[in-house]
Structures are given as C-alpha cells and as structure tokens.
Scaffold this active site. Structure first.
Site, PDB file in Angstrom:
ATOM      1  N   ASP A   1       0.893  -1.165   0.000  1.00  0.00           N
ATOM      2  CA  ASP A   1       0.000   0.000   0.000  1.00  0.00           C
ATOM      3  C   ASP A   1       0.928   1.212   0.000  1.00  0.00           C
ATOM      4  O   ASP A   1       1.699   1.397   0.945  1.00  0.00           O
ATOM      5  CB  ASP A   1      -0.858  -0.044   1.271  1.00  0.00           C
ATOM      6  CG  ASP A   1      -1.683   1.222   1.462  1.00  0.00           C
ATOM      7  OD1 ASP A   1      -2.614   1.184   2.265  1.00  0.00           O
ATOM      8  OD2 ASP A   1      -1.376   2.244   0.808  1.00  0.00           O
TER       9      ASP A   1
ATOM     10  N   ASP B   1      -5.723   7.362  -5.342  1.00  0.00           N
ATOM     11  CA  ASP B   1      -6.013   8.776  -5.030  1.00  0.00           C
ATOM     12  C   ASP B   1      -6.793   8.852  -3.715  1.00  0.00           C
ATOM     13  O   ASP B   1      -6.454   9.624  -2.797  1.00  0.00           O
ATOM     14  CB  ASP B   1      -6.833   9.346  -6.191  1.00  0.00           C
ATOM     15  CG  ASP B   1      -6.903  10.870  -6.189  1.00  0.00           C
ATOM     16  OD1 ASP B   1      -7.630  11.427  -7.020  1.00  0.00           O
ATOM     17  OD2 ASP B   1      -6.228  11.499  -5.353  1.00  0.00           O
TER      18      ASP B   1
ATOM     19  N   TYR C   1      -8.662   3.963 -14.987  1.00  0.00           N
ATOM     20  CA  TYR C   1      -8.412   4.501 -16.335  1.00  0.00           C
ATOM     21  C   TYR C   1      -8.174   3.423 -17.373  1.00  0.00           C
ATOM     22  O   TYR C   1      -7.989   3.717 -18.552  1.00  0.00           O
ATOM     23  CB  TYR C   1      -7.292   5.525 -16.299  1.00  0.00           C
ATOM     24  CG  TYR C   1      -7.726   6.895 -15.780  1.00  0.00           C
ATOM     25  CD1 TYR C   1      -9.047   7.141 -15.402  1.00  0.00           C
ATOM     26  CD2 TYR C   1      -6.827   7.941 -15.671  1.00  0.00           C
ATOM     27  CE1 TYR C   1      -9.440   8.384 -14.935  1.00  0.00           C
ATOM     28  CE2 TYR C   1      -7.200   9.190 -15.210  1.00  0.00           C
ATOM     29  CZ  TYR C   1      -8.531   9.408 -14.846  1.00  0.00           C
ATOM     30  OH  TYR C   1      -8.930  10.640 -14.375  1.00  0.00           O
TER      31      TYR C   1
HETATM   32  N1  APR Z   1      -1.322   1.625  -2.983  1.00  0.00           N
HETATM   33  C1  APR Z   1      -0.745   1.318  -4.184  1.00  0.00           C
HETATM   34  N2  APR Z   1      -1.447   1.117  -5.315  1.00  0.00           N
HETATM   35  C2  APR Z   1      -2.805   1.224  -5.220  1.00  0.00           C
HETATM   36  C3  APR Z   1      -3.471   1.554  -4.017  1.00  0.00           C
HETATM   37  C4  APR Z   1      -2.672   1.748  -2.869  1.00  0.00           C
HETATM   38  N3  APR Z   1      -3.206   2.056  -1.675  1.00  0.00           N
HETATM   39  N4  APR Z   1      -4.823   1.582  -4.269  1.00  0.00           N
HETATM   40  C5  APR Z   1      -4.983   1.282  -5.568  1.00  0.00           C
HETATM   41  N5  APR Z   1      -3.775   1.057  -6.148  1.00  0.00           N
HETATM   42  C6  APR Z   1      -3.451   0.689  -7.534  1.00  0.00           C
HETATM   43  C7  APR Z   1      -4.548   0.069  -8.350  1.00  0.00           C
HETATM   44  O1  APR Z   1      -4.703  -1.305  -8.016  1.00  0.00           O
HETATM   45  C8  APR Z   1      -3.974   0.259  -9.744  1.00  0.00           C
HETATM   46  O2  APR Z   1      -3.022  -0.754 -10.008  1.00  0.00           O
HETATM   47  O3  APR Z   1      -3.130   1.883  -8.236  1.00  0.00           O
HETATM   48  C9  APR Z   1      -3.224   1.611  -9.635  1.00  0.00           C
HETATM   49  C10 APR Z   1      -3.930   2.791 -10.296  1.00  0.00           C
HETATM   50  O4  APR Z   1      -5.333   2.604 -10.209  1.00  0.00           O
HETATM   51  P1  APR Z   1      -6.307   3.845  -9.850  1.00  0.00           P
HETATM   52  O5  APR Z   1      -6.080   4.255  -8.463  1.00  0.00           O
HETATM   53  O6  APR Z   1      -7.691   3.423 -10.271  1.00  0.00           O
HETATM   54  O7  APR Z   1      -5.789   5.037 -10.793  1.00  0.00           O
HETATM   55  P2  APR Z   1      -5.979   5.275 -12.352  1.00  0.00           P
HETATM   56  O8  APR Z   1      -6.257   4.014 -13.108  1.00  0.00           O
HETATM   57  O9  APR Z   1      -4.799   6.113 -12.758  1.00  0.00           O
HETATM   58  O10 APR Z   1      -7.315   6.147 -12.434  1.00  0.00           O
HETATM   59  C11 APR Z   1      -7.287   7.447 -11.912  1.00  0.00           C
HETATM   60  O11 APR Z   1      -9.148   7.021 -10.506  1.00  0.00           O
HETATM   61  O12 APR Z   1      -9.168   7.202  -8.238  1.00  0.00           O
HETATM   62  C12 APR Z   1      -9.491   7.849  -9.403  1.00  0.00           C
HETATM   63  O13 APR Z   1      -9.254  10.176  -8.850  1.00  0.00           O
HETATM   64  C13 APR Z   1      -8.687   9.106  -9.595  1.00  0.00           C
HETATM   65  O14 APR Z   1     -10.062   9.820 -11.406  1.00  0.00           O
HETATM   66  C14 APR Z   1      -8.793   9.269 -11.076  1.00  0.00           C
HETATM   67  C15 APR Z   1      -8.699   7.840 -11.579  1.00  0.00           C
END
Ligand code: APR
Length: 167
Positions: A11, A35, A122
């Site tokens: 995490d 995020d 995304y």
């Molecule tokens: N630590 C590390 N990685 C994480 C965590 C965490 N706590 N939580 C989620 N992830 C991973 C997900 O499993 C994925 O592999 O981060 C990666 C990116 O996924 P998302 O968080 O969905 O980000 P993204 O695909 O870039 O989409 C961005 O999602 O949360 C919203 O506000 C954000 O609108 C934006 C969009």
C-alpha cells in the site's frame, strides 16, 4: 552509484520514501483507488493544498506536502484514460513518469515510489503500462535519485515489473 529500481507489493501510503506519486484526475480533488487512499491517509490539509493548485492537465504533475503521510511530498500526476491506444495514450503515460521525476529532482527527492498509473479506473493494459513505466524511468532517471520504487497493489503487477527489471 547506480539508481536502484525496485518492484514492491505494498500500500503506497505506508512507504517511508521522500515522495510518493498519486494517480490523480485533472481536478486534483481526490477520487477512488490510490487517489482516495492517499487523501484518506494524508488528511484534509492535502485536499486544501490541492484545491489551491487549480487542477492538472493529463500528462503533467504537481507537488504538495505529505501531511500525515510518512513522506515529505506527494507528487500528483494525471494519467491518460485508455481509449484503445491510438489517442496518444503511450506518450501521455510516459510524460507522467517524466514530469514526476523532473518535479521530484527539482525538490531534492532521492527516493520515490510510483503506483501503476492509469491501470485501474483509467483502464490502461497493465503489461503495456509497466513497459512504458520502466522504459521511461530507465531512460531519464538521474543520479540524483537513490531509489525508484514501482509500488504494486497486486502480486500480478509486481511480477510484471520484476520481470521487466530483471530483463
Ligand atoms: N497503494 C498502491 N497502489 C494502489 C493503491 C494503494 N493504496 N490503491 C490502488 N492502487 C493501484 C490500483 O490497483 C492500480 O493498479 O493503483 C493503480 C492505479 O489505479 P487507480 O487508483 O484506479 O488510478 P488510475 O487508473 O490512474 O485512475 C485514476 O481514478 O481514483 C481515481 O481520482 C482518480 O479519477 C482518477 C482515476
């Protein structure tokens, strides 16, 4: 001394590095996924600072303090939404890694952790995104960094990065 590139399953909010990178959206006002986790762990002051930044275009990055997180900085970058691969997604994703490293170097960051940008909500294919992430970081990371961590949330992502880093 060479810069260490490592793949880790964790995490990202628990990592005590100089900076963690947030996969944000263009509003910078928080969301789900990583995020949401970063904003929950950092506390409300992070959102207040983000609000004052007035957003961030896809492919660019902005820096804030880390507040309640065990880091000095959070670098917020906005990855491309996957639309099939013919809309400049690869260049925009590479730009996220490049802009984040440039901003980090400008703020004296020596250890930095990236999530798998764009591969969650995304929809960017994980293997292609990992190739772009490792290729971009390898090409541009300067000696001012001590370590770049690819912080994966799943074992499958970690294995992807580990294989690319061993190549
Ligand atoms: N630590 C590390 N990685 C994480 C965590 C965490 N706590 N939580 C989620 N992830 C991973 C997900 O499993 C994925 O592999 O981060 C990666 C990116 O996924 P998302 O968080 O969905 O980000 P993204 O695909 O870039 O989409 C961005 O999602 O949360 C919203 O506000 C954000 O609108 C934006 C969009």
């Amino acid at each position: 001394m060479a810069v260490a590139l490592t793949a880790l399953r964790a995490d990202i909010t628990t990592l005590a590095v100089d900076a963690i990178v947030n996969a944000a959206n263009e509003s910078l006002l928080g969301g789900g996924g990583v995020d949401g986790a970063i904003h929950r762990a950092a506390g409300p002051e992070l959102l207040a600072e983000c609000r004052a930044l007035g957003g961030c275009p896809t492919g660019e990055a902005r820096i804030t303090r880390g507040y309640r997180l065990p880091v000095r900085h959070v670098i917020h970058t906005v990855g491309p939404i996957w639309r099939g691969g013919a809309r400049g997604e690869a260049d925009l994703l590479a730009s996220c890694y490049r802009c984040s490293l440039e901003l980090a170097a400008a703020h004296g960051v020596a250890t930095i952790a990236f999530p798998c940008i764009s591969t969650g909500v995304y929809g960017y294919p994980a293997d292609e995104a990992a190739r772009i992430a490792v290729g971009t970081v390898r090409d541009i990371v300067t000696q001012s960094f001590r370590e770049v961590v690819f912080c994966c949330f799943s074992e499958s992502d970690r294995a992807l990065y580990a294989a690319l880093l061993d190549a």
